[in-house]
Design a protein around this motif. Structure first.
Motif, PDB file in Angstrom:
ATOM      1  N   GLU A  46       0.653  -1.331   0.115  1.00 49.66           N
ATOM      2  CA  GLU A  46       0.076  -0.266  -0.093  1.00 49.66           C
ATOM      3  C   GLU A  46       0.867   1.183   0.221  1.00 49.66           C
ATOM      4  N   PRO A  47       0.601   1.967  -0.828  1.00 53.07           N
ATOM      5  CA  PRO A  47       1.390   3.457  -0.988  1.00 53.07           C
ATOM      6  C   PRO A  47       1.029   4.165   0.579  1.00 53.07           C
ATOM      7  N   TRP A  48       2.069   5.006   0.881  1.00 59.46           N
ATOM      8  CA  TRP A  48       2.087   5.476   2.130  1.00 59.46           C
ATOM      9  C   TRP A  48       2.057   7.097   1.843  1.00 59.46           C
ATOM     10  N   ALA A  49       1.974   8.073   2.765  1.00 61.91           N
ATOM     11  CA  ALA A  49       1.951   9.354   2.767  1.00 61.91           C
ATOM     12  C   ALA A  49       3.392   9.838   3.456  1.00 61.91           C
ATOM     13  N   GLN A 108       6.077   2.584  -2.542  1.00 61.11           N
ATOM     14  CA  GLN A 108       5.446   3.679  -3.470  1.00 61.11           C
ATOM     15  C   GLN A 108       4.939   4.721  -2.230  1.00 61.11           C
ATOM     16  N   PHE A 109       4.988   5.896  -2.468  1.00 64.55           N
ATOM     17  CA  PHE A 109       4.408   7.063  -1.555  1.00 64.55           C
ATOM     18  C   PHE A 109       3.540   7.819  -2.479  1.00 64.55           C
ATOM     19  N   ASP A 110       2.418   8.417  -1.557  1.00 65.51           N
ATOM     20  CA  ASP A 110       1.525   9.193  -2.606  1.00 65.51           C
ATOM     21  C   ASP A 110       0.951  10.314  -1.505  1.00 65.51           C
ATOM     22  N   TYR A 111       1.092  11.286  -1.814  1.00 72.91           N
ATOM     23  CA  TYR A 111       0.577  12.650  -1.043  1.00 72.91           C
ATOM     24  C   TYR A 111      -0.336  13.538  -1.810  1.00 72.91           C
ATOM     25  N   ARG A 112      -1.476  13.825  -1.324  1.00 71.68           N
ATOM     26  CA  ARG A 112      -2.511  14.556  -2.050  1.00 71.68           C
ATOM     27  C   ARG A 112      -3.156  15.596  -1.150  1.00 71.68           C
ATOM     28  N   ALA A 113      -3.298  16.863  -1.533  1.00 67.62           N
ATOM     29  CA  ALA A 113      -3.948  17.977  -1.056  1.00 67.62           C
ATOM     30  C   ALA A 113      -4.677  18.678  -2.106  1.00 67.62           C
ATOM     31  N   THR A 114      -5.928  18.764  -1.571  1.00 71.13           N
ATOM     32  CA  THR A 114      -6.804  19.820  -2.244  1.00 71.13           C
ATOM     33  C   THR A 114      -6.401  21.160  -2.064  1.00 71.13           C
ATOM     34  N   LEU A 115      -6.485  21.986  -3.367  1.00 69.17           N
ATOM     35  CA  LEU A 115      -5.789  23.508  -3.163  1.00 69.17           C
ATOM     36  C   LEU A 115      -7.232  24.136  -3.198  1.00 69.17           C
ATOM     37  N   PRO A 116      -6.851  25.270  -2.321  1.00 61.91           N
ATOM     38  CA  PRO A 116      -8.027  26.296  -2.274  1.00 61.91           C
ATOM     39  C   PRO A 116      -8.415  27.036  -3.539  1.00 61.91           C
ATOM     40  N   PRO A 117      -9.540  27.583  -3.685  1.00 62.26           N
ATOM     41  CA  PRO A 117     -10.011  28.252  -4.980  1.00 62.26           C
ATOM     42  C   PRO A 117      -9.025  29.362  -5.550  1.00 62.26           C
ATOM     43  N   ASN A 118      -8.221  30.063  -4.479  1.00 63.24           N
ATOM     44  CA  ASN A 118      -7.334  31.175  -4.782  1.00 63.24           C
ATOM     45  C   ASN A 118      -5.824  30.770  -4.840  1.00 63.24           C
ATOM     46  N   ALA A 119      -5.633  29.271  -5.379  1.00 57.47           N
ATOM     47  CA  ALA A 119      -4.422  28.798  -5.728  1.00 57.47           C
ATOM     48  C   ALA A 119      -4.167  28.945  -7.111  1.00 57.47           C
ATOM     49  N   ASP A 120      -2.962  29.484  -7.564  1.00 54.71           N
ATOM     50  CA  ASP A 120      -2.446  29.921  -9.018  1.00 54.71           C
ATOM     51  C   ASP A 120      -1.783  28.427  -9.255  1.00 54.71           C
TER      52      ASP A 120
END
Length: 152
Positions: A46-49, A108-120
């Protein structure tokens, strides 16, 4: 829960070292079971963060990920539909001696983050220095709160 400080002095008998290793593994397993926190399953695929901090600076969001021993060509940074994705693989290095203790994460590693609406997302940059990957996501005026005057 806190544990008493452990001193690794090579003077422990083999049986006590094995108990210490077992305790470390149980601690990691309990951490994973009760916090969902980033520890991989033992022997699993399993991927880790990686450990990460997100800083909301004045002009940008800074995402810092701990990736010791990694080269930049082993890491992929992508952004799609408002989500930042950092992934790669930490490979087991070749060893000449017997491994007596193994607690570093591999695979394997996997890091995910949701970006705010004001992200360029068109001007994101990434830099790897001293085992820390810093992803800089500039802010835009878009997505900021605006006060609307009420007429009537």
């Amino acid at each position: 829960m806190t544990h008493p400080a452990r001193h690794s002095s090579g003077a422990l008998p083999a049986a006590l070292r094995e108990l210490d290793d077992l305790r470390t593994r149980v601690d990691q397993l309990m951490h994973a079971a009760f916090t969902g926190g980033g520890w991989p399953a033992f022997g699993g695929t399993e991927p880790w963060a990686p450990m990460a901090d997100i800083e909301d600076a004045e002009d940008a969001y800074l995402v810092e990920l701990e990736l010791p021993g990694m080269d930049k060509d082993q890491i992929t940074v992508e952004v799609s539909e408002g989500e930042l994705d950092v992934h790669g693989e930490v490979k087991q290095r070749e060893r000449t001696g017997a491994v007596r203790r193994h607690t570093r994460r591999i695979g394997q590693f996997d890091y995910r983050a949701t970006l705010p609406p004001n992200a360029d997302t068109d001007h994101i940059s990434a830099e790897l220095s001293n085992g820390v990957l810093t992803v800089r996501v500039p802010k835009t005026e878009k997505g900021q709160t605006q006060r609307i005057e009420i007429s009537g």
